[in-house]
Design an enzyme around this catalytic site. Structure first.
Site, short mmCIF file in Angstrom:
data_model
loop_
_atom_site.label_atom_id
_atom_site.label_comp_id
_atom_site.label_asym_id
_atom_site.label_seq_id
_atom_site.Cartn_x
_atom_site.Cartn_y
_atom_site.Cartn_z
N ASP A 1 0.83 -1.10 -0.16
CA ASP A 1 -0.09 0.23 -0.09
C ASP A 1 0.83 1.22 0.03
OD1 ASP A 1 0.85 -0.13 2.71
OD2 ASP A 1 -0.96 -0.34 3.58
N ASP B 1 6.53 -12.94 0.74
CA ASP B 1 7.01 -12.63 -0.45
C ASP B 1 8.22 -13.88 -0.70
OD1 ASP B 1 8.74 -11.39 1.44
OD2 ASP B 1 8.92 -9.55 0.30
N1 UDP Z 1 1.37 -4.60 6.51
C1 UDP Z 1 0.33 -5.50 6.97
N2 UDP Z 1 0.29 -5.43 8.47
C2 UDP Z 1 0.84 -4.81 9.25
C3 UDP Z 1 2.01 -4.13 8.70
C4 UDP Z 1 2.22 -4.12 7.27
O1 UDP Z 1 -0.42 -5.96 6.16
O2 UDP Z 1 0.77 -4.67 10.31
C5 UDP Z 1 1.38 -4.34 5.23
C6 UDP Z 1 1.45 -3.02 4.65
O3 UDP Z 1 0.41 -2.66 4.49
C7 UDP Z 1 2.02 -3.11 3.41
C8 UDP Z 1 3.03 -4.32 3.62
O4 UDP Z 1 2.44 -5.05 4.53
O5 UDP Z 1 1.46 -3.33 2.16
C9 UDP Z 1 4.62 -4.06 3.84
O6 UDP Z 1 4.50 -3.00 5.21
P1 UDP Z 1 5.70 -1.83 5.22
O7 UDP Z 1 5.69 -0.97 3.92
O8 UDP Z 1 5.21 -1.35 6.55
O9 UDP Z 1 6.90 -2.64 5.39
P2 UDP Z 1 8.19 -2.92 4.71
O10 UDP Z 1 8.18 -4.35 4.71
O11 UDP Z 1 7.95 -2.15 3.52
O12 UDP Z 1 9.16 -2.50 5.50
#
Ligand code: UDP
Ligand code: MN
Length: 276
Positions: free
Chosen positions: A102, A188
């Site tokens: 998102d 992923d």
């Molecule tokens: N996300 C989720 N639940 C959570 C935290 C994050 O579903 O408690 C989703 C978030 O909406 C996004 C994805 O997981 O689509 C990756 O999260 P984020 O960008 O915060 O972390 P990154 O992996 O990029 O550090």
């Protein structure tokens, strides 16, 4: 005829776009998506979350899916959501599944152009690795042995229908979550494990999938039209955002609205940009 329909070039209507989100991001990240690229793909885009939100559900025509997965940033919760996304894609019968986080801007015309170049009936896994080296894990089915594979960052990747059907016995019906639990890997990585290790299909690296793991400020404005995804992030005081003119930094700290107006200047919201 069957032959003719098969030869028809892929168009937006052939793509299932799934966005993973969470209740805590509905008012922030999700609003940015809803105000920008989502407007070019309303019919195709579905949001997978962990909380009911009648207002967003209504404004998206029911495209907000409450997965009932726990609202935490844990491996289990992320695998749970991705598992629901995968099952929804299979039921959709579309040619392609494209998943995005998102905090990701999707350049819809470029995405369609990309997918036109690959046959959905063949096995394709398109994305960009998060690591510079393959993932290495213990082989749970062969103690003492290691398994190595590449995986696309969950920020953005696409899978063809041909490949998704082969993934079904491993990932469908909640099995993606079970593999994640067994390997103790995030969603992923599990996708990469299933595709590269179990199904022996290699990740095709697409440079235009830009996530906040890259230096986004280095992308030239003139190159933005060619990118498929863009993103933003903040680590402490250090921001990683696209360097593009448009709204002020106060109005648009993530630069997502400015990116959108740079690409699609005719949108109503873009008229508010003050030209110097
Ligand atoms: N996300 C989720 N639940 C959570 C935290 C994050 O579903 O408690 C989703 C978030 O909406 C996004 C994805 O997981 O689509 C990756 O999260 P984020 O960008 O915060 O972390 P990154 O992996 O990029 O550090
Ligand atoms: Mn992120």
């Amino acid at each position: 005829s069957q032959r003719l329909s098969h030869a028809r070039p892929t168009e937006l209507g052939d793509i299932f776009i799934s966005v993973k989100t969470s209740g805590k991001f509905h008012a922030t990240r999700l609003q940015l998506v809803l105000q920008t690229w989502y407007l070019l793909a309303r019919e195709q885009t579905y949001f997978f979350t962990d909380k009911d939100d009648p207002a967003i559900s209504q404004s998206t025509g029911g495209h907000l899916v409450n997965t009932n997965c726990t609202p935490s940033h844990t491996r289990q919760s992320l695998c749970c959501k991705t598992s629901v996304e995968f099952d929804a894609y299979l039921a959709s019968k579309k040619r392609w599944m494209c998943h995005f986080d998102d905090d990701t801007y999707v350049n819809i015309p470029e995405l369609v152009d990309l997918l036109k170049r690959y046959k959905h009936t063949e096995d394709w896994y398109l994305g960009k690795p998060s690591l510079r080296h393959p993932m290495e894990v213990n082989d749970v089915y062969n103690p003492g042995a290691k398994v190595t594979f590449w995986f696309a960052t969950g920020s953005g990747f696409c899978v063809s229908r041909g490949l998704a059907l082969k993934m079904m016995p491993h990932a469908g019906g909640g099995r993606l979550k079970a593999i994640g639990d067994k390997l103790r890997l995030p969603d992923d990585c599990v996708i990469g494990y299933i595709i590269e290790h179990l199904l022996k299909t290699q990740l095709t690296v697409i440079e235009g999938f830009r996530s906040h793991l890259e230096a986004l400020w280095l992308i030239k404005s003139t190159q933005l039209k060619k990118q498929i995804t863009l993103s933003y992030s903040k680590y402490g005081d250090k921001e990683n955002v696209v360097n593009v003119a448009g709204f002020s930094h106060e109005e648009d700290p993530t630069r997502m609205k400015s990116v959108h107006c740079h690409l699609f200047s005719t949108f109503r919201e873009c008229k508010k940009i003050q030209h110097a």
